[in-house]
Design a protein around this motif. Structure first.
Motif, mmCIF file in Angstrom:
data_model
loop_
_atom_site.group_PDB
_atom_site.id
_atom_site.type_symbol
_atom_site.label_atom_id
_atom_site.label_comp_id
_atom_site.label_asym_id
_atom_site.label_seq_id
_atom_site.Cartn_x
_atom_site.Cartn_y
_atom_site.Cartn_z
ATOM 1 N N ALA A 133 10.748 36.894 -8.452
ATOM 2 C CA ALA A 133 11.819 37.067 -9.279
ATOM 3 C C ALA A 133 12.802 35.972 -9.311
ATOM 4 N N ILE A 134 13.000 35.122 -8.213
ATOM 5 C CA ILE A 134 13.897 34.203 -8.225
ATOM 6 C C ILE A 134 13.446 33.010 -9.207
ATOM 7 N N PRO A 135 12.214 32.310 -8.871
ATOM 8 C CA PRO A 135 11.899 31.640 -9.954
ATOM 9 C C PRO A 135 12.062 31.766 -11.518
ATOM 10 N N VAL A 136 11.579 32.923 -11.636
ATOM 11 C CA VAL A 136 11.349 33.695 -13.167
ATOM 12 C C VAL A 136 12.786 33.820 -13.578
ATOM 13 N N ALA A 142 17.912 29.371 -17.412
ATOM 14 C CA ALA A 142 17.739 27.927 -17.988
ATOM 15 C C ALA A 142 17.400 27.852 -19.472
ATOM 16 N N LEU A 143 16.325 28.766 -19.784
ATOM 17 C CA LEU A 143 15.696 28.561 -21.131
ATOM 18 C C LEU A 143 16.898 29.134 -21.961
ATOM 19 N N THR A 144 17.570 30.279 -21.597
ATOM 20 C CA THR A 144 18.524 30.948 -22.652
ATOM 21 C C THR A 144 19.881 30.888 -22.397
ATOM 22 N N ARG A 145 20.137 29.736 -21.733
ATOM 23 C CA ARG A 145 21.580 29.392 -21.550
ATOM 24 C C ARG A 145 22.241 28.889 -22.862
ATOM 25 N N GLY A 146 23.668 29.452 -23.071
ATOM 26 C CA GLY A 146 24.228 28.743 -24.048
ATOM 27 C C GLY A 146 23.760 29.473 -25.225
ATOM 28 N N GLN A 147 23.180 30.955 -25.302
ATOM 29 C CA GLN A 147 22.921 31.605 -26.309
ATOM 30 C C GLN A 147 21.584 30.933 -26.950
ATOM 31 N N ARG A 148 20.843 30.030 -26.179
ATOM 32 C CA ARG A 148 19.567 29.339 -26.792
ATOM 33 C C ARG A 148 18.494 30.286 -26.858
#
Length: 332
Positions: A133-136, A142-148
């Motif tokens: 859970a922690i790394p995923v 990180a991948l979806t920050r800032g609505q990316r």
């Protein structure tokens, strides 16, 4: 000399009162003891609500009335409830939890024999949960920050939401059908070699892993919006150093809190999973004990489960103030 001793004791007492750590730990210890008292009392009273006559169940359904009454006196069930309650407390303090009504063996021996299997199941499951859970959750944050990457976020949210609400017993049944009955890769039940651990551990870990992953991702998004993270990015800090030094440490407090709750829930969830996989732990034992009106064993197992959850919460609270001393200051 006496006045010096009095002064030292007074200073020590004043220091304890002024030290938020001491006040916080003392309060948490008091909560633990009060909760443990209530747990023991409720465990004693709840088993009285089990329908049926435990003396009859212990003596046998075909036993004559005089044998049943003799067995009732032998078990102490002919005494007033308050006497049984006080005797129960005395047994707890002396380590004598009585004998099982059905097997006639000491209850403490049953607990010591069955508890390791239950604890193994719970600890392995929570280890799997944390490792995944922690790394995923951190990666998806990180991948979806800032609505990316809205597509990735939608897929993650949907899948994790579905997995998080799957009950342990349903996950266990599906896993048995797929991997034990259909393809026959893993054993259906029992506790033998390493392969026998796979299905019950996965059944226990699926829901909590999905739930904790969602929490870690949400916390990651919150941390990434903090000023100190923006400053670190402005200094062109490498991603490994950024997430390792600034993001991950700030996730530990909330993650540790939720992990403690999850571990407590997993210990309780072992009751269903153990019965599905015929696991020789306390979960399968308590079901048979309830069916057999085995008061002492049911009471002892309920207290074991409840005390384990209370102890986990106490340990988590202590770890939290070690990781973040402001916790003690805020709650003192």
């Amino acid at each position: 000399m006496a006045s010096t001793t009095t002064t030292v004791l007074a200073l020590a007492a004043q220091q304890r009162r002024s030290n938020p750590w001491v006040r916080y730990l003392a309060r948490r210890a008091l909560y633990f003891l009060v909760s443990l008292f209530l747990l023991v009392t409720l465990a004693f009273l709840l088993v009285q609500l089990i329908p049926g006559d435990p003396a009859r169940a212990s003596a046998g359904e075909m036993a004559p009335p005089e044998v049943v009454e003799a067995r009732r006196a032998e078990l102490g069930l002919d005494q007033p409830l308050i006497v049984q309650y006080l005797r129960f407390w005395v047994g707890l303090f002396t380590g004598d939890l009585g004998d099982s009504f059905t097997s006639r063996t000491p209850v403490i021996d049953v607990i010591l024999t069955r508890a390791p299997a239950t604890l193994e199941l719970a600890l392995l499951s929570v280890t799997i949960v944390l490792v995944i859970a922690i790394p995923v959750g951190l990666a998806f944050g990180a991948l979806t920050r800032g609505q990316r990457r809205p597509g990735t976020e939608a897929g993650f949210t949907t899948v994790s939401a579905i997995l998080a609400v799957i009950p342990e017993f349903l996950a266990g049944i599906v896993l048995v059908y797929l991997f034990a009955v259909n393809v026959q890769w893993l054993p259906v039940a029992g506790r033998s070699d390493v392969s026998s651990y796979v299905l019950p551990v996965v059944a226990l870990a699926i829901g909590p892993t999905a739930a904790l992953t969602r929490i870690v991702r949400a916390e990651t998004l919150t941390v990434l919006e903090q000023d100190y993270v923006r400053t670190a990015r402005a200094k062109r800090m490498t991603p490994a150093r950024l997430y390792g030094r600034h993001v991950l440490p700030n996730l530990l407090t909330s993650t540790l809190t939720i992990s403690g709750l999850l571990l407590g829930g997993m210990i309780a969830g072992t009751v269903l999973v153990e019965n599905i996989f015929a696991w020789p732990g306390l979960g399968s034992t308590i079901v048979r004990s309830i069916q057999g009106k085995d008061y002492p064993l049911v009471q002892a197992i309920i207290i074991f489960y409840g005390a384990a959850v209370l102890l986990i919460n106490l340990v988590v609270d202590i770890l939290l103030i070690l990781l973040d001393p402001r916790t003690a200051l805020d709650k003192s």
